[in-house]
Each structure stands twice: as C-alpha cells, then as structure tokens.
Design a protein around this motif. Structure first.
Motif, short mmCIF file in Angstrom:
data_model
loop_
_atom_site.label_atom_id
_atom_site.label_comp_id
_atom_site.label_asym_id
_atom_site.label_seq_id
_atom_site.Cartn_x
_atom_site.Cartn_y
_atom_site.Cartn_z
N ASP A 157 38.32 36.16 33.06
CA ASP A 157 37.80 37.50 33.34
C ASP A 157 36.83 37.51 34.51
O ASP A 157 36.62 38.55 35.14
CB ASP A 157 37.12 38.06 32.10
CG ASP A 157 38.11 38.19 30.96
OD1 ASP A 157 38.87 39.17 30.97
OD2 ASP A 157 38.17 37.29 30.11
N VAL A 158 36.19 36.39 34.75
CA VAL A 158 35.27 36.26 35.89
C VAL A 158 35.52 34.89 36.52
O VAL A 158 35.64 33.88 35.80
CB VAL A 158 33.78 36.34 35.45
CG1 VAL A 158 32.85 36.14 36.65
CG2 VAL A 158 33.48 37.66 34.76
N LYS A 190 40.12 36.59 45.39
CA LYS A 190 40.23 38.05 45.64
C LYS A 190 41.60 38.43 46.19
O LYS A 190 42.10 39.51 45.93
CB LYS A 190 39.14 38.49 46.63
CG LYS A 190 37.76 38.57 46.07
CD LYS A 190 37.45 39.88 45.35
CE LYS A 190 37.89 39.87 43.92
NZ LYS A 190 37.36 40.93 43.09
N ARG A 191 42.20 37.50 46.96
CA ARG A 191 43.53 37.80 47.51
C ARG A 191 44.59 37.78 46.41
O ARG A 191 45.44 38.64 46.34
CB ARG A 191 43.89 36.77 48.58
CG ARG A 191 43.84 37.33 49.99
CD ARG A 191 44.65 36.59 51.01
NE ARG A 191 44.61 35.15 50.92
CZ ARG A 191 43.63 34.39 51.42
NH1 ARG A 191 42.61 34.96 52.04
NH2 ARG A 191 43.67 33.08 51.29
N ARG A 192 44.49 36.77 45.55
CA ARG A 192 45.54 36.60 44.54
C ARG A 192 45.34 37.52 43.33
O ARG A 192 46.30 37.95 42.70
CB ARG A 192 45.56 35.14 44.07
CG ARG A 192 46.79 34.78 43.28
CD ARG A 192 46.91 33.28 43.15
NE ARG A 192 48.02 32.89 42.31
CZ ARG A 192 49.24 32.63 42.77
NH1 ARG A 192 49.50 32.74 44.07
NH2 ARG A 192 50.20 32.25 41.95
N MET A 196 39.96 40.61 39.72
CA MET A 196 39.16 39.60 39.02
C MET A 196 37.80 39.47 39.71
O MET A 196 37.74 39.07 40.87
CB MET A 196 39.91 38.26 39.06
CG MET A 196 39.37 37.19 38.15
SD MET A 196 40.40 35.69 38.27
CE MET A 196 41.85 36.19 37.33
N PRO A 197 36.71 39.82 39.03
CA PRO A 197 35.41 39.71 39.69
C PRO A 197 35.09 38.27 40.09
O PRO A 197 35.35 37.35 39.30
CB PRO A 197 34.42 40.20 38.64
CG PRO A 197 35.22 40.91 37.62
CD PRO A 197 36.60 40.34 37.66
N THR A 198 34.54 38.09 41.25
CA THR A 198 34.10 36.76 41.67
C THR A 198 32.57 36.71 41.67
O THR A 198 31.90 37.72 41.86
CB THR A 198 34.64 36.37 43.06
OG1 THR A 198 34.35 37.42 43.97
CG2 THR A 198 36.13 36.11 43.02
N LEU A 286 28.59 44.70 35.06
CA LEU A 286 29.52 44.86 36.18
C LEU A 286 30.73 45.69 35.77
O LEU A 286 31.14 46.60 36.48
CB LEU A 286 29.98 43.51 36.72
CG LEU A 286 30.81 43.66 37.99
CD1 LEU A 286 29.88 43.75 39.20
CD2 LEU A 286 31.78 42.52 38.18
N THR A 287 31.29 45.37 34.60
CA THR A 287 32.52 46.06 34.22
C THR A 287 32.25 47.50 33.77
O THR A 287 33.14 48.33 33.76
CB THR A 287 33.30 45.28 33.14
OG1 THR A 287 32.37 44.86 32.14
CG2 THR A 287 33.97 44.05 33.72
N ALA A 288 30.99 47.80 33.39
CA ALA A 288 30.65 49.17 33.00
C ALA A 288 30.50 50.07 34.22
O ALA A 288 30.59 51.28 34.13
CB ALA A 288 29.36 49.18 32.19
#
Ligand code: SF4
Ligand code: SF4
Length: 289
Positions: A157-158, A190-192, A196-198, A286-288
């Motif tokens: 997830d992260v 980020k490309r793939r 998905m948060p980095t 972040l997800t909120a």
C-alpha cells in the motif's frame, strides 16, 4: 566541528508499558528480526508498548557498510523459506493494522531478495484482515528494475525507500549506494503503479546544509514522492559516524513546513521521526486527503 556526546533533554524517552513484553514474546516465539532492535531505534519502548514493530526480513546481516547503521555486516545467511509465513503470523498475532516490512540489502543474491520480499507481502495480505495495509521499506536492489517491479507487483500500500542523506555525504554515510539510483527507484514505482504512494526519509545532523536538504527534497518531489520523514541521526555505537549536530525540535518544525511548501502530501519531521515511526497514522492521513 564539536562532537556532542551527551543527549539534550528533548531526546529522553518514555518507560516501557504493558504491551512491550507481549511484542517481545511474539517476535522471539516466531524467531523474527526487527529493525527496531537491529538499528537500536530510540522508539522501541514506545512502539513495542503499543504492539507495533517493524519486521526485518531476509536475515540480520547486511552486505552494505553504511556508516550510520548498526545492522550487523558480514557473511549473510540463506533465505528462510518459511519466513513469509512467520512474518504474516506475527502481523496477525500483534493485530497490526499497518504492517511495515524492511530488509537488509542482499547484494549477494541475484534479485537482491525481491522474490522473497514479494512472498512476504503476499503472505501478510493473505493472512490479515481486509483493511490491513502494508508498507515496504526496501533496499535499492542495485537498481535492478525486474527486482523492483517484483516488489511493486506484490501490491504493497505504501512504497518506502530511504534517501538517508544529501548526495554530498553519500560516500561517508551510504557507501555503495547511489543517489540517482534512489531517485530512479522512486520514479519507477510511480511509473508502474501511479496510485501507490511513495515515501522517503532523511536523517538530519550528519553535516548537511539547509540548502542541500531543500535541494534533495525537491529532487524527491520531482520524482513524485508524496511522503517524507525527517528525523535526528543518533550514533548507534562509538564505531559509527558521529552526530555533527542535534537539531532542536523547533527547527524540525520549521524544516517540516518548508518541505510541505515543496508539495509533499505528508511530512513527519521531528527528532524521533523514523521511517516507520507512526507509519500507520501517516498512511491514514495521506489516504484521507
Ligand atoms: Fe521500530 Fe520503527 Fe518504532 Fe523504531 S520507529 S521502534 S524502527 S517501529
Ligand atoms: Fe543498514 Fe540498510 Fe545500510 Fe544495510 S543497507 S547497513 S541495513 S542502512
């Protein structure tokens, strides 16, 4: 510069609470390694008391000689094929809502341990309730794109990969790593998997300047990094790099604000902030948003 040995008052930590013994028992019973212990993290009492720990997979011996890190170096161990199941069991027994996994760097393995990484993520996903989130804090896999992709495709997830310090200090702090390779890894995620948060983190107090710090974090933003952790470097033993400076809490606040201004979705900045410190809360915020 003057080398400070005594800790300032703001670096004192709380006493253990009830959950500590339980966490300890789960880790020992399942014969797991934690970065909390191996890296002598100053938050262990607090995190373990809250039944939170960061599991370190792929052994307790690292192939890299980073000058800040107390994870043992030397001859590595063979991967344990039952480790994914034990990691998943630990996550379940501890009742973790946000599971953070990390590993040593395995430059001795052709895939850097990526397949093992993916197996651990999948095992945790299968064992835990729906809604449990998984954060990976990975090594750089020597920039091996297939290895990186294998971890991305296990769908954490992260995706967290630490920058650790500014590029000028890499040769001292993070020998055998490469600044551009770290940026490339984060860009690859980020490309793939654009959704998905980095996340990345740096230690302060190793001799970096404010300008270097800002430039480095701007580079992280340029590759789409959304979450940033900034914490105080603490010398784990006398054999490790000295602390050049203890950054006061107010300065962490100020730097954190500057970084928010660069556009990070979430910044945690404070003396005790570590990659995995309150990681679940960070992810929730972040997800909120
Ligand atoms: Fe472990 Fe991370 Fe907490 Fe440190 S901050 S004790 S490494 S979970
Ligand atoms: Fe520590 Fe990671 Fe460096 Fe290995 S690669 S010495 S585990 S920081």
């Amino acid at each position: 510069p003057e080398r400070k040995r005594r800790l300032p008052a703001w670096l004192k930590r709380p006493l253990p609470a009830a959950g500590m013994a339980f966490t300890d028992e789960v880790i020992r019973d399942l014969d797991l390694v934690t970065v909390c212990e191996s890296a002598k993290c100053p938050n262990r009492t607090e995190c373990w008391s809250h039944k939170t720990a960061t599991l370190m997979i792929a052994g307790n011996v690292c192939t890299r000689p980073c000058g800040f890190c107390s994870v043992p170096k030397g001859k590595t161990e063979a991967l344990q094929l039952d480790e994914p199941a034990r990691v998943a069991e630990a996550a379940k027994r501890l009742g973790l809502e946000h599971v953070v996994l990390t590993s040593v760097t395995r430059d001795d393995l052709p895939d850097g341990g990526a397949a093992h990484w993916a197996a651990c993520v999948v095992a945790v996903r299968e064992a835990c309730d729906e809604g449990v989130t998984i954060e990976v804090l990975t090594p750089d896999f020597r920039g091996n794109v297939r290895a990186i992709d294998a971890v991305i495709d296990s769908r954490p997830d992260v995706f967290n990969h630490n920058t650790e310090t500014v590029p000028r200090l890499y040769h001292r702090v993070r020998r055998n790593a490469d600044y551009q390779r770290t940026l490339d890894l984060l860009a690859r995620v980020k490309r793939r998997a654009p959704d998905m948060p980095t996340k990345s983190g740096l230690m302060l107090g190793l001799g970096e300047t404010r300008e270097e710090l800002l430039d480095t974090c701007a580079d992280l933003r340029a590759v789409g990094c959304e979450m940033l952790t900034l914490g105080q470097y603490l010398q784990p033993t006398g054999q490790h790099l000295p602390v050049e400076r203890y950054v006061p809490p107010e300065e962490f606040d100020e730097v954190g604000e500057l970084m928010r201004g660069l556009g990070f979705g979430l910044v945690a900045s404070g003396p005790f902030v570590r990659s995995s410190y309150h990681a679940g809360e960070m992810k929730d915020v972040l997800t909120a948003n």
